[in-house]
Write an enzyme that holds these catalytic residues in place. Structure first.
Site, PDB file in Angstrom:
ATOM      1  N   CYS A   1     211.455  25.881  34.472  1.00  0.00           N
ATOM      2  CA  CYS A   1     211.625  27.329  34.538  1.00  0.00           C
ATOM      3  C   CYS A   1     213.088  27.742  34.631  1.00  0.00           C
ATOM      4  CB  CYS A   1     210.861  27.882  35.731  1.00  0.00           C
ATOM      5  SG  CYS A   1     209.096  27.569  35.654  1.00  0.00           S
TER       6      CYS A   1
ATOM      7  N   GLN B   1     202.488  19.742  40.743  1.00  0.00           N
ATOM      8  CA  GLN B   1     202.957  18.423  40.309  1.00  0.00           C
ATOM      9  C   GLN B   1     202.102  17.281  40.853  1.00  0.00           C
ATOM     10  OE1 GLN B   1     205.390  17.709  38.135  1.00  0.00           O
ATOM     11  NE2 GLN B   1     205.944  19.845  37.819  1.00  0.00           N
TER      12      GLN B   1
END
Length: 396
Positions: free
Chosen positions: A327, A181
């Site tokens: 996810c 990220q």
């Protein structure tokens, strides 16, 4: 088709036009296998070298320290599994945190159950920040690896990576960070931060999906992850994803070039969005550190509602958002990250993650806030918990 407002850039990003343009010739014109010896293959091999150099330059690394993978999850698996195998004669202890991506947490579970590793999961404070004193206390002579994510994918909190790297270096322990990220969103220099291994993924920074890398500092002893050929200096077999590597190199260069101006604008818009939601909608809270957070990340919990219902109704309005990490978006379990920062289940269930991009406008943000206000009000009016709460408030 109704207008779409895309605010799920932590899940994936739109591939930039210049990235697509750079990739196209390597599908149909320069399609040679880089491992072959003829001229056509040489063009592919050169493209890989150039992509590697571009990425290394962004990190302050050497080109031969960049190893291409199929994405961030593979890079995380490689870092932990291969490092454990390479250093298990020294010890079997790994330190990580309770808020890591599942690519780290599930790998740690595997190493613990199947390979005899001992794993310590560090606590975080209410903002999701690791306690450096606890980290120091948990280090033992058996500790071989510390793995702490650079920035959290759900709540956006940026960890004190430089300090963690220094602690690891002082104790002679390998330090890995999942920077999926953070890479391209915040400045990272692997030498300055004493990072030994770093994971990243192309599709988080307007690059293509299916390509990532693991930075491995020269001198780190680490085993091969995929066997079968001599690619990636004999550490990861398999024909290289040439178009992906080309695209990733361009995306990394682009992210570095635009970072200062892009993230300053994202921070301004992010804080505007946070302020509007938390001041105009009662019984909300910002999750993650208010200052030390990713420039584009907003994570808010709304009491008395279910995040899934909010997401569905936002989608009906053409708004793409998330209630947690990509996810686990299909899971009804509350986010492990939100539970780790101390939220009770009922509040953790009512979370919403909005992640901006360079294309997000103030007008879009205003529209989204107005829709959230109406949806939250609607959902609360249907909630018996909210009804009971209101009655108690009136009685008091």
């Amino acid at each position: 088709m109704k207008k779409m407002i895309y605010l799920d850039n932590a899940a994936t990003t739109k591939t930039a036009p210049e990235v697509v343009e750079a990739m196209l010739p390597y599908f149909s014109e320069y399609y040679g296998n880089p491992s072959s010896i003829y001229e056509l293959a040489g063009a592919s091999k050169k493209a890989i070298t150039e992509g590697r150099e571009k990425i290394a330059d962004v990190l302050g690394a050497k080109a031969n320290e960049i190893y291409f993978t199929a994405g961030g999850s593979e890079a995380d698996n490689w870092a932990l599994k291969a490092a454990f195998e390479a250093y298990k004669d020294k010890g079997n202890h790994i330190i990580t945190t309770k808020i890591e991506h599942h690519a780290i947490l599930h790998t740690c579970e595997y190493l613990e159950k199947e390979r005899g590793a001992k794993i310590t999961y560090l606590d975080v404070d209410e903002n999701g920040v690791v306690d450096l004193e606890q980290l120091q206390k948990e280090i033992t002579p058996q500790t071989i690896l510390i793995s702490v994510m650079f920035a959290n994918n759900e709540i956006g909190t940026i960890q004190p990576i430089k300090e963690i790297g220094q602690i690891a270096r002082e104790h002679g322990i390998l330090f890995h960070t999942d920077a999926v990220q953070a890479f391209g969103q915040v400045p990272i220099n692997v030498d300055e931060y004493n990072i030994d291994m770093l994971s990243s993924s192309g599709h988080k920074i307007n690059g293509p999906k299916g390509i990532g890398f693991l930075y491995i500092r020269k001198g780190v002893k680490i085993r091969s992850f995929v066997h079968g050929g001599a690619q990636e200096r004999k550490r990861r077999a398999g024909t290289e994803n040439v178009p992906g590597i080309v695209g990733y190199g361009v995306a990394a260069q682009r992210a570095a070039r635009t970072m200062a101006e892009r993230t300053a604008r994202e921070v301004e818009l992010r804080d505007y969005l946070i302020n509007r939601i938390t001041t105009e909608i009662p019984y909300t809270r910002l999750n993650g550190d208010p200052v030390k957070r990713l420039p584009n990340n907003v994570n808010i919990s709304f009491q008395f509602i279910e995040g899934e219902s909010l997401l569905i109704m936002l989608d009906m309005d053409g708004i793409c958002a998330s209630s947690g990490s990509a996810c686990t978006s299909g899971s009804l379990d509350p986010s492990h990250v939100l539970l780790a920062i101390g939220l009770p289940h009922e509040i953790a269930h009512g979370s919403l993650r909005l992640t901006l991009s360079e294309e997000t406008t103030k007008e879009e943000v205003d529209f989204v806030v107005e829709r959230i206000k109406k949806i939250v009000e609607h959902l609360r009016n249907m909630s018996p918990l909210y009804e009971d709460f209101v009655k108690k408030q009136k009685n008091n």
